[in-house]
Scaffold this motif. Sequence first.
Motif, short mmCIF file in Angstrom:
data_model
loop_
_atom_site.label_atom_id
_atom_site.label_comp_id
_atom_site.label_asym_id
_atom_site.label_seq_id
_atom_site.Cartn_x
_atom_site.Cartn_y
_atom_site.Cartn_z
N ASP A 161 47.66 41.59 36.55
CA ASP A 161 47.09 41.40 35.23
C ASP A 161 46.23 40.13 35.16
OD1 ASP A 161 46.60 41.94 32.59
OD2 ASP A 161 48.67 41.78 31.92
N GLN A 164 43.04 40.35 37.32
CA GLN A 164 41.98 41.15 36.70
C GLN A 164 41.23 40.37 35.63
OE1 GLN A 164 42.69 45.34 35.79
NE2 GLN A 164 44.59 45.28 36.97
N TRP A 165 41.97 39.60 34.85
CA TRP A 165 41.31 38.81 33.81
C TRP A 165 40.38 37.79 34.44
CZ3 TRP A 165 39.04 38.49 29.61
CH2 TRP A 165 38.88 37.30 28.89
N LYS A 168 37.23 39.44 35.61
CA LYS A 168 36.35 39.67 34.47
C LYS A 168 35.56 38.39 34.13
CE LYS A 168 38.82 43.35 31.97
NZ LYS A 168 39.48 43.70 30.69
N SER A 328 44.83 41.33 30.50
CA SER A 328 43.42 41.55 30.78
C SER A 328 42.78 42.42 29.71
CB SER A 328 43.26 42.20 32.15
OG SER A 328 41.91 42.43 32.45
N GLN A 346 36.74 46.88 30.84
CA GLN A 346 38.00 47.60 30.65
C GLN A 346 37.74 49.06 30.31
OE1 GLN A 346 41.04 45.94 31.12
NE2 GLN A 346 41.69 48.07 31.28
#
Length: 378
Positions: A161, A164-165, A168, A328, A346
């Motif tokens: 998690d 992934q953030w 981004k 995320s 997303q």
Amino acid sequence: MDPLLHTLPEARGLYAFRELFEDTGWTLKVPAASGPQTEDILLVDKEGQSYHAVLKSLHEGRPDRVTALFAQALLEARTRARKARVRPAVLIWVSSASRSLTDRLVDFHQANGNREPFALLSMDGTQYVEFPGLRLTERPGHLTSPHRTVHSAPPRVVFTDRFQWMIKLLLAADIKHADLIAAAPVRYSTATELARAAGVSTMTATRLVNALKAEGFLELSPYLKLVRRRQLADRWKAEYRKPPLALAMKFALPAPPDDLLRKLLKKHTGIVGLFGAAEALGYGHVKGVVPTVWVDNLKEAQTWRALRLAKDGERPDLILQEPGFPQSLMRGAVSRDGIMVTDILQTWLDVSAHPARGAELASELENGILATVIGDNA
């Protein structure tokens, strides 16, 4: 109460180890009855192997004191693991760890241990981890002493998690329109800068940076720049092949579904996703798909008075889904006409595995708005 809400040394150690293991695809569980000073931890690796770990935390890193604590933890872990019929493990956290401390613990473990996994973390960035499938040896600015063999396995990108953030955030500067994701369009020069923006520890950001670099997905100069993005994107999308927890719902009252959905989201917390999000962001062409709303807790959401479960064979008005990567998803969400919708990255991830024309929309995004972000032109 979650022990991580506390700021005691034990809680800081627990937080550091939770980040370490969850960022590498493991599961860390704390017994439900444990308080903020818990020492008992259940670890489960990606293959389902379980370990009963005993965590010891100290502010000071004196080798004699930490070694004595290590010996105590080893005995306790063996006893408790035997009762639970799992493997024992030892976790040590100190505020600062010298090279001599790491060397002493390794020597003590080799002389007195029975190949039990153990890990040492410190607030100053030291990591020594010896678990099956997870081996790290890191110190700020250098590795372990020259006479030792470094057992570190090459780091691998695991799409947790938090990771992934951060990915981004690294991509946000290349998204043409700033209102498509709730992330500043800036470049990051160091893992520390990235950690600060992501709200994670520097250690966690460093693990991501090292893993991306080791697999050839990151250049470090003049800023942290993702490369080979098409391959990275394919790996990322693969994390979304497993269907999320979902419920098909009907509105309890007869009225236009769009009006009812807006009223529902003004009263309850939810984020519109997939095709509805794509349309709200201005990049949707798929029509007639039942709207999807991401919710924090699926069990709680199904009791909302405005909804009822759809019966077998009944076309639902709404699909409620619980995200597998909530941080995320929620951190990147943006507002459209007073309703929160998933960000463009997303949305692309979520539709990519959807059976109803999801691959078609994902491809359109990859070759359109995201062509220079994760597409063939990136």
